[in-house]
Scaffold this motif. Structure first.
Motif, PDB file in Angstrom:
ATOM      1  N   TRP A  25       0.787  -1.240   0.000  1.00  0.00           N
ATOM      2  CA  TRP A  25       0.000   0.000   0.000  1.00  0.00           C
ATOM      3  C   TRP A  25       0.816   1.286   0.000  1.00  0.00           C
ATOM      4  CZ3 TRP A  25       0.263   3.490   4.065  1.00  0.00           C
ATOM      5  CH2 TRP A  25       0.801   3.026   5.264  1.00  0.00           C
ATOM      6  N   VAL A  26       2.044   1.269   0.517  1.00  0.00           N
ATOM      7  CA  VAL A  26       2.826   2.509   0.568  1.00  0.00           C
ATOM      8  C   VAL A  26       3.099   3.070  -0.824  1.00  0.00           C
ATOM      9  CG1 VAL A  26       5.052   3.519   1.187  1.00  0.00           C
ATOM     10  CG2 VAL A  26       3.822   2.100   2.846  1.00  0.00           C
ATOM     11  N   PRO A  27       3.531   2.266  -1.808  1.00  0.00           N
ATOM     12  CA  PRO A  27       3.740   2.835  -3.154  1.00  0.00           C
ATOM     13  C   PRO A  27       2.461   3.429  -3.744  1.00  0.00           C
ATOM     14  CG  PRO A  27       4.844   0.716  -2.966  1.00  0.00           C
ATOM     15  CD  PRO A  27       3.967   0.853  -1.749  1.00  0.00           C
ATOM     16  N   LEU A  28       1.326   2.814  -3.454  1.00  0.00           N
ATOM     17  CA  LEU A  28       0.048   3.340  -3.935  1.00  0.00           C
ATOM     18  C   LEU A  28      -0.204   4.740  -3.389  1.00  0.00           C
ATOM     19  CD1 LEU A  28      -2.770   2.854  -5.292  1.00  0.00           C
ATOM     20  CD2 LEU A  28      -3.505   1.919  -3.089  1.00  0.00           C
ATOM     21  N   VAL A  29      -0.008   4.910  -2.082  1.00  0.00           N
ATOM     22  CA  VAL A  29      -0.239   6.210  -1.445  1.00  0.00           C
ATOM     23  C   VAL A  29       0.774   7.246  -1.938  1.00  0.00           C
ATOM     24  CG1 VAL A  29      -0.269   7.426   0.759  1.00  0.00           C
ATOM     25  CG2 VAL A  29      -1.299   5.163   0.579  1.00  0.00           C
ATOM     26  N   GLN A  30       2.001   6.825  -2.123  1.00  0.00           N
ATOM     27  CA  GLN A  30       3.038   7.757  -2.576  1.00  0.00           C
ATOM     28  C   GLN A  30       2.803   8.245  -3.996  1.00  0.00           C
ATOM     29  OE1 GLN A  30       6.455   5.244  -1.747  1.00  0.00           O
ATOM     30  NE2 GLN A  30       6.945   6.414   0.102  1.00  0.00           N
ATOM     31  N   GLY A  31       2.055   7.482  -4.793  1.00  0.00           N
ATOM     32  CA  GLY A  31       1.820   7.872  -6.179  1.00  0.00           C
ATOM     33  C   GLY A  31       0.476   8.524  -6.431  1.00  0.00           C
ATOM     34  N   ILE A  32      -0.317   8.711  -5.387  1.00  0.00           N
ATOM     35  CA  ILE A  32      -1.672   9.218  -5.570  1.00  0.00           C
ATOM     36  C   ILE A  32      -1.686  10.740  -5.658  1.00  0.00           C
ATOM     37  CG2 ILE A  32      -2.477   9.626  -3.202  1.00  0.00           C
ATOM     38  CD1 ILE A  32      -4.235   7.432  -5.853  1.00  0.00           C
ATOM     39  N   ASP A  33      -2.715  11.302  -6.261  1.00  0.00           N
ATOM     40  CA  ASP A  33      -2.835  12.758  -6.368  1.00  0.00           C
ATOM     41  C   ASP A  33      -3.569  13.386  -5.191  1.00  0.00           C
ATOM     42  OD1 ASP A  33      -1.647  13.141  -9.023  1.00  0.00           O
ATOM     43  OD2 ASP A  33      -3.384  12.012  -9.747  1.00  0.00           O
ATOM     44  N   VAL A  34      -4.535  12.643  -4.629  1.00  0.00           N
ATOM     45  CA  VAL A  34      -5.346  13.232  -3.567  1.00  0.00           C
ATOM     46  C   VAL A  34      -5.851  12.141  -2.624  1.00  0.00           C
ATOM     47  CG1 VAL A  34      -7.465  13.166  -4.940  1.00  0.00           C
ATOM     48  CG2 VAL A  34      -7.281  14.800  -3.083  1.00  0.00           C
ATOM     49  N   LEU A  38       4.285  13.161   1.702  1.00  0.00           N
ATOM     50  CA  LEU A  38       3.502  12.928   0.493  1.00  0.00           C
ATOM     51  C   LEU A  38       3.362  14.190  -0.353  1.00  0.00           C
ATOM     52  CD1 LEU A  38       0.570  10.699   1.801  1.00  0.00           C
ATOM     53  CD2 LEU A  38       2.711   9.978   0.726  1.00  0.00           C
ATOM     54  N   GLN A  39       3.289  13.986  -1.662  1.00  0.00           N
ATOM     55  CA  GLN A  39       3.031  15.086  -2.598  1.00  0.00           C
ATOM     56  C   GLN A  39       1.539  15.270  -2.839  1.00  0.00           C
ATOM     57  OE1 GLN A  39       5.608  17.084  -3.780  1.00  0.00           O
ATOM     58  NE2 GLN A  39       6.665  15.850  -2.230  1.00  0.00           N
ATOM     59  N   ALA A  40       0.731  14.353  -2.359  1.00  0.00           N
ATOM     60  CA  ALA A  40      -0.708  14.397  -2.585  1.00  0.00           C
ATOM     61  C   ALA A  40      -1.363  15.569  -1.869  1.00  0.00           C
ATOM     62  CB  ALA A  40      -1.339  13.088  -2.108  1.00  0.00           C
ATOM     63  N   VAL A  41      -2.518  15.959  -2.370  1.00  0.00           N
ATOM     64  CA  VAL A  41      -3.373  16.906  -1.666  1.00  0.00           C
ATOM     65  C   VAL A  41      -4.229  16.100  -0.686  1.00  0.00           C
ATOM     66  CG1 VAL A  41      -5.217  18.618  -1.869  1.00  0.00           C
ATOM     67  CG2 VAL A  41      -3.434  18.489  -3.618  1.00  0.00           C
ATOM     68  N   TYR A  42      -4.237  16.533   0.551  1.00  0.00           N
ATOM     69  CA  TYR A  42      -5.049  15.897   1.584  1.00  0.00           C
ATOM     70  C   TYR A  42      -6.321  16.709   1.730  1.00  0.00           C
ATOM     71  CZ  TYR A  42      -6.362  14.193   6.277  1.00  0.00           C
ATOM     72  OH  TYR A  42      -7.017  13.669   7.353  1.00  0.00           O
ATOM     73  N   VAL A  43      -7.469  16.084   1.480  1.00  0.00           N
ATOM     74  CA  VAL A  43      -8.759  16.747   1.643  1.00  0.00           C
ATOM     75  C   VAL A  43      -9.493  16.080   2.796  1.00  0.00           C
ATOM     76  CG1 VAL A  43     -10.931  17.408   0.558  1.00  0.00           C
ATOM     77  CG2 VAL A  43      -8.846  17.261  -0.828  1.00  0.00           C
ATOM     78  N   GLY A  44      -9.655  16.806   3.882  1.00  0.00           N
ATOM     79  CA  GLY A  44     -10.352  16.271   5.033  1.00  0.00           C
ATOM     80  C   GLY A  44     -11.763  16.819   5.121  1.00  0.00           C
TER      81      GLY A  44
END
Length: 222
Positions: A87-96, A123-129
């Motif tokens: 799962w870590v590579p998946l999260v590292q490659g996600i946009d949001v 992470l480079q992703a945008v975190y939307v809470g």
């Protein structure tokens, strides 16, 4: 990470425009992961129909249904039982990351147990809470919002921002969420505080904080 901390999702054009600006590309070209975990810890929310509605994009809070290129599910309670290579590579490659509301302390617990909490700052992703998904970024949430009790007690959360959020201000279905209640809550907090309604979000990029709103909000520290 870039953070878009909402009370109730992407509820208006101003918040939507802020999200697109943070993504730096169209939503239709962006891949998302939704995190429903907080919902299980709150008696009004899940498990059950509400959790399915969030995941399937059929809830009243626009997040999953915005027209993403793809949407996957990241269930934090499952992650300690599988290899991080899964799962870590998946999260590292996600946009949001789209993080549902529910119980902030339950979400904090599983973010830490899963290892996601350690990964978030890089992470480079945008975190939307949304709601609890936003509140969990604070150093603590205050006694007003304590529901599920963590094993060690207390109201501490991730501390990835230096302020706390009182969401759903003046919501018609939450009669206790008044400005007077928010001010009382803020008086007991050790960090700066914001009260925000469902038409408001807080945008955080590299530590710079900006309120995006078509509704009502208040910086309770000033």
């Amino acid at each position: 990470m870039k953070l878009l901390l909402t009370s109730a999702g992407i509820n208006n054009k101003s918040i939507h425009d802020a999200l697109v600006d943070m993504l730096d590309k169209p939503i239709a070209d962006s891949n998302a992961l939704c995190i429903p975990t907080a919902m299980y810890g709150h008696p009004w929310v899940g498990p059950g129909v509400n959790t399915w509605e969030f995941i399937s994009g059929k809830s009243e809070n626009p997040m999953v249904d915005l027209g993403w290129k793809s949407v996957g599910i990241l269930e934090l309670t499952a992650l300690p039982s599988i290899s991080k290579d899964r799962w870590v590579p998946l999260v590292q490659g996600i946009d949001v990351l789209l993080v549902a509301g529910g119980d902030a302390l339950y979400l904090n617990h599983w973010m830490r147990q899963s290892g996601l909490a350690d990964l978030l700052p890089s992470l480079q992703a945008v975190y939307v809470g949304m709601s609890a998904g936003s509140m969990v970024m604070a150093p603590n949430i205050g006694k007003f919002f304590v529901g599920w009790t963590p094993p060690a007690g207390g109201d501490e959360t991730l501390g990835l921002v230096d302020f706390a959020i009182f969401p759903h201000l003046d919501h018609e279905m939450l009669p206790d969420n008044t400005m007077a209640a928010a001010e009382s809550w803020a008086a007991g907090m050790r960090v700066p505080t914001y009260a925000i309604d469902d038409q408001t979000a807080i945008k955080v990029i590299d530590g710079a904080v900006e309120v995006v709103s078509e509704g009502n909000w208040k910086n309770l520290t000033t």
